[in-house]
Enzyme design. Structure first.
Site, mmCIF file in Angstrom:
data_model
loop_
_atom_site.group_PDB
_atom_site.id
_atom_site.type_symbol
_atom_site.label_atom_id
_atom_site.label_comp_id
_atom_site.label_asym_id
_atom_site.label_seq_id
_atom_site.Cartn_x
_atom_site.Cartn_y
_atom_site.Cartn_z
ATOM 1 N N LYS A 25 -2.643 2.386 0.038
ATOM 2 C CA LYS A 25 -1.271 2.169 -0.440
ATOM 3 C C LYS A 25 -1.065 0.708 -0.823
ATOM 4 C CE LYS A 25 2.177 3.131 2.533
ATOM 5 N NZ LYS A 25 3.085 1.972 2.700
ATOM 6 N N ARG A 30 -0.402 -3.190 -5.452
ATOM 7 C CA ARG A 30 -0.798 -4.479 -6.035
ATOM 8 C C ARG A 30 -1.548 -4.299 -7.357
ATOM 9 N NH1 ARG A 30 -0.056 -4.895 -0.623
ATOM 10 N NH2 ARG A 30 0.387 -6.931 0.319
ATOM 11 N N GLY A 99 8.831 0.173 1.516
ATOM 12 C CA GLY A 99 9.063 -1.229 1.876
ATOM 13 C C GLY A 99 8.162 -2.170 1.095
ATOM 14 N N SER A 173 3.411 -11.321 8.211
ATOM 15 C CA SER A 173 3.770 -10.256 7.266
ATOM 16 C C SER A 173 3.077 -10.442 5.929
ATOM 17 C CB SER A 173 5.292 -10.213 7.061
ATOM 18 O OG SER A 173 5.585 -9.400 5.936
ATOM 19 N N GLN A 175 3.626 -8.537 3.464
ATOM 20 C CA GLN A 175 4.622 -8.286 2.411
ATOM 21 C C GLN A 175 5.333 -9.574 2.030
ATOM 22 O OE1 GLN A 175 7.118 -5.110 3.834
ATOM 23 N NE2 GLN A 175 5.523 -3.567 3.572
ATOM 24 N N ASP A 331 -0.087 -0.863 11.102
ATOM 25 C CA ASP A 331 0.413 0.486 10.801
ATOM 26 C C ASP A 331 -0.260 1.576 11.643
ATOM 27 O OD1 ASP A 331 2.159 -0.469 8.885
ATOM 28 O OD2 ASP A 331 0.723 -0.243 7.250
ATOM 29 N N LYS A 358 9.701 -1.108 11.107
ATOM 30 C CA LYS A 358 8.923 -0.347 10.115
ATOM 31 C C LYS A 358 9.797 0.786 9.552
ATOM 32 C CE LYS A 358 5.326 -2.859 10.261
ATOM 33 N NZ LYS A 358 5.048 -3.686 9.072
ATOM 34 N N ARG A 362 9.381 2.164 15.338
ATOM 35 C CA ARG A 362 8.191 2.931 15.754
ATOM 36 C C ARG A 362 7.935 2.852 17.253
ATOM 37 N NH1 ARG A 362 4.152 2.047 10.647
ATOM 38 N NH2 ARG A 362 5.214 3.639 9.427
ATOM 39 N N ARG A 409 4.252 8.066 9.303
ATOM 40 C CA ARG A 409 3.172 7.875 10.290
ATOM 41 C C ARG A 409 3.529 8.470 11.658
ATOM 42 N NH1 ARG A 409 0.104 4.997 6.842
ATOM 43 N NH2 ARG A 409 1.002 3.142 5.904
HETATM 44 C C1 S3P Z 1 1.869 -4.007 3.908
HETATM 45 C C2 S3P Z 1 2.105 -4.877 4.938
HETATM 46 C C3 S3P Z 1 2.569 -4.448 6.268
HETATM 47 C C4 S3P Z 1 2.386 -2.954 6.478
HETATM 48 C C5 S3P Z 1 2.828 -2.161 5.281
HETATM 49 C C6 S3P Z 1 2.023 -2.551 4.065
HETATM 50 C C7 S3P Z 1 1.436 -4.545 2.600
HETATM 51 O O1 S3P Z 1 3.943 -4.751 6.388
HETATM 52 O O2 S3P Z 1 3.089 -2.542 7.621
HETATM 53 O O3 S3P Z 1 2.678 -0.779 5.504
HETATM 54 O O4 S3P Z 1 0.954 -3.782 1.747
HETATM 55 O O5 S3P Z 1 1.563 -5.762 2.418
HETATM 56 P P1 S3P Z 1 4.466 -6.169 6.942
HETATM 57 O O6 S3P Z 1 4.170 -7.180 5.934
HETATM 58 O O7 S3P Z 1 5.947 -5.983 7.119
HETATM 59 O O8 S3P Z 1 3.750 -6.372 8.237
#
Ligand code: S3P
Length: 452
Positions: A25, A30, A99, A173, A175, A331, A358, A362, A409
């Site tokens: 994913k 990306r 997210g 993070s 993200q 995750d 999340k 969770r 999940r």
């Molecule tokens: C992800 C980063 C993680 C992960 C999410 C995917 C990503 O989140 O939990 O499922 O692709 O960058 P966080 O950056 O909030 O930890």
């Protein structure tokens, strides 16, 4: 959407056979995003066709990017617009449950100077966005939110020229890192991110593939990533004969992996799994708990290490898992919790605060689901969890309905619990599984497991 309950019964036959894992994913989001910003056409093979990634594709299309699926060669084709070719969407960008999609696109659209309004489903609308809007505001982006706590819906308006940022994210993070890097593509100068706890580096790997000037070094125990603004991104996979190959998702592999470890005499192979060292934490922790997991056919693919994973039934024992393990398996805690429930002795997990923000809380969902099915837990602090394993035959009572709280999940994890419980375990809603693993039930059926 109507809820779709699903039930797992005790599995009397071993899991056998092999499956090819769905696309990762993180890497899929990306790949689409960088392909959209590149000059030229990118062909992508193995893209995750889950609802989350399709929401990102739809958002990019709303900004004028052409994204099509070519049935004859099983490739997605993205016609890149360059970093100044995207247009403002005519409507809100709805990311559903995704997210990663919404947070990364906030950075990307800020970087290319496109204003947009971002929305999501009930779960995504409750998730914190300030971790993204704070650094973007420092780069000059105007943020409009109708809530005091910054959550969706949100409107972002970038300035004509973004400022580069030197940022130390307060939480581990990927993200946040990715959103800043994508914005940094449009900044005048060098964007720097200082990570105290390194997170998945797919953005860095993918940016490198597309020709961005990005470097990582370690200094005073921080991973320091530097990116030069205004690069020329070039599509590195212009033909369908040599497409960008997406690796299999280790976060989706987690469920079959744990199921095979727990069900006696199981022996399965999960093909094409991403082995990025920031993503293989679950495999390493399970091995410490006694799991027999072997890697075959390791190889490099589009900047990522991948391999096939053979998993055989193994008796597990509880261990302590410190906060330093979290980033490489963030995750995977729902799946790990099920393994711990079936392990000999106690498993103690620390540093779990991020689990609370999340797709659901969770930590709370895991505790509630385990307790309802007769597995004892203890949580003394806001961020730790002790699971008292019940490995002997018939020791996990099961029999309860698990609330999944719009969390794919949690749904998949508790279906796995049902395979080793005395009584069937039901989840209240299986629909969210399609966000990350639309073929979950059919893949499990290939391994001999049927949910009803
Ligand atoms: C992800 C980063 C993680 C992960 C999410 C995917 C990503 O989140 O939990 O499922 O692709 O960058 P966080 O950056 O909030 O930890």
């Amino acid at each position: 959407m109507d809820k779709k309950p699903l039930t797992a019964h005790r599995q009397t036959q071993p899991l056998k056979g092999h499956i090819r894992l769905p696309g990762d994913k993180s890497q899929s989001h990306r790949a689409l995003m960088l392909a959209a910003l590149a000059h030229g056409t990118t062909h992508i093979h193995g893209l995750l066709q889950g609802a989350d990634v399709l929401a990102t594709a739809q958002a990019l299309k709303s900004c004028g990017v052409s994204i099509t699926y070519e049935d004859e060669n099983k490739c997605w084709m993205v016609i890149g617009q360059g970093t100044s070719g995207l247009s403002a969407p005519q409507q809100d960008l709805d990311f559903g449950n995704a997210g990663t999609g919404v947070r990364l696109m906030m950075g990307l659209l800020s970087g290319v100077g496109v204003a947009a309004r971002f929305t999501g489903d009930i779960s995504l609308s409750a998730r914190p966005m300030q971790r993204i809007t704070d650094p973007l505001a420092q780069m000059g982006v105007m943020i409009e939110s109708s809530h005091k706590e910054i959550t969706l819906p949100l409107r972002l308006t970038p300035p004509p020229q973004l400022l580069p940022l030197d940022y130390t994210p307060p939480q581990a993070s990927a993200q946040v890192k990715a959103a800043i890097l994508l914005a940094g593509l449009g900044a005048a100068g060098t964007t720097i991110i200082r990570e105290a706890h390194p997170t998945r580096d797919h953005s860095e790997n993918m940016l490198r593939l597309f020709g961005a000037a990005i470097e990582t070094r370690i200094e005073e125990e921080h991973h320091i990533i530097t990116l030069q603004g205004h690069p020329q991104l070039i599509a590195p996979f212009p033909t369908h004969a040599d497409p960008l190959q997406i690796a299999g998702d280790p976060s989706s592999a987690a469920f079959a992996m744990v199921a095979a470890l727990l069900v006696p005499h199981s022996d399965i192979v999960l093909e094409n799994m991403m082995l990025n060292p920031h993503r293989d934490g679950l495999m390493r922790i399970l091995q410490k708990m006694g799991a027999t997991i072997d890697i075959t056919n390791p190889r490099q693919q589009a900047g990522e290490r991948v391999g096939d994973i053979r998993v055989r039934h193994s008796p597990l024992h509880g261990i302590t898992i410190g906060a330093d393990a979290v980033a490489a398996m963030i995750d995977e805690y729902p799946a790990l919790a099920i393994a711990a429930a079936h392990a000999q002795g106690e498993t103690y997990m620390q540093g779990l605060a991020e689990l609370r923000v999340k797709e659901s809380d969770r930590l709370a969902a895991i505790i509630a689901g385990l307790n309802a099915n007769g597995v004892a837990t203890q949580s003394n602090h806001k961020d730790d969890l002790r699971i008292f394993g019940a490995p002997e035959k018939n020791n996990i009572k099961g029999g309860a309905m698990v609330a999944t709280h719009h969390d794919h999940r949690i749904a998949m994890a508790f279906l796995v619990l049902g395979l080793v419980a005395q009584n069937p375990v039901q989840i209240d809603d299986a629909t969210m599984i399609a966000t990350s693993y639309p073929d979950f039930t059919s893949d499990m059926a290939k391994l001999g497991v049927r949910f009803v």
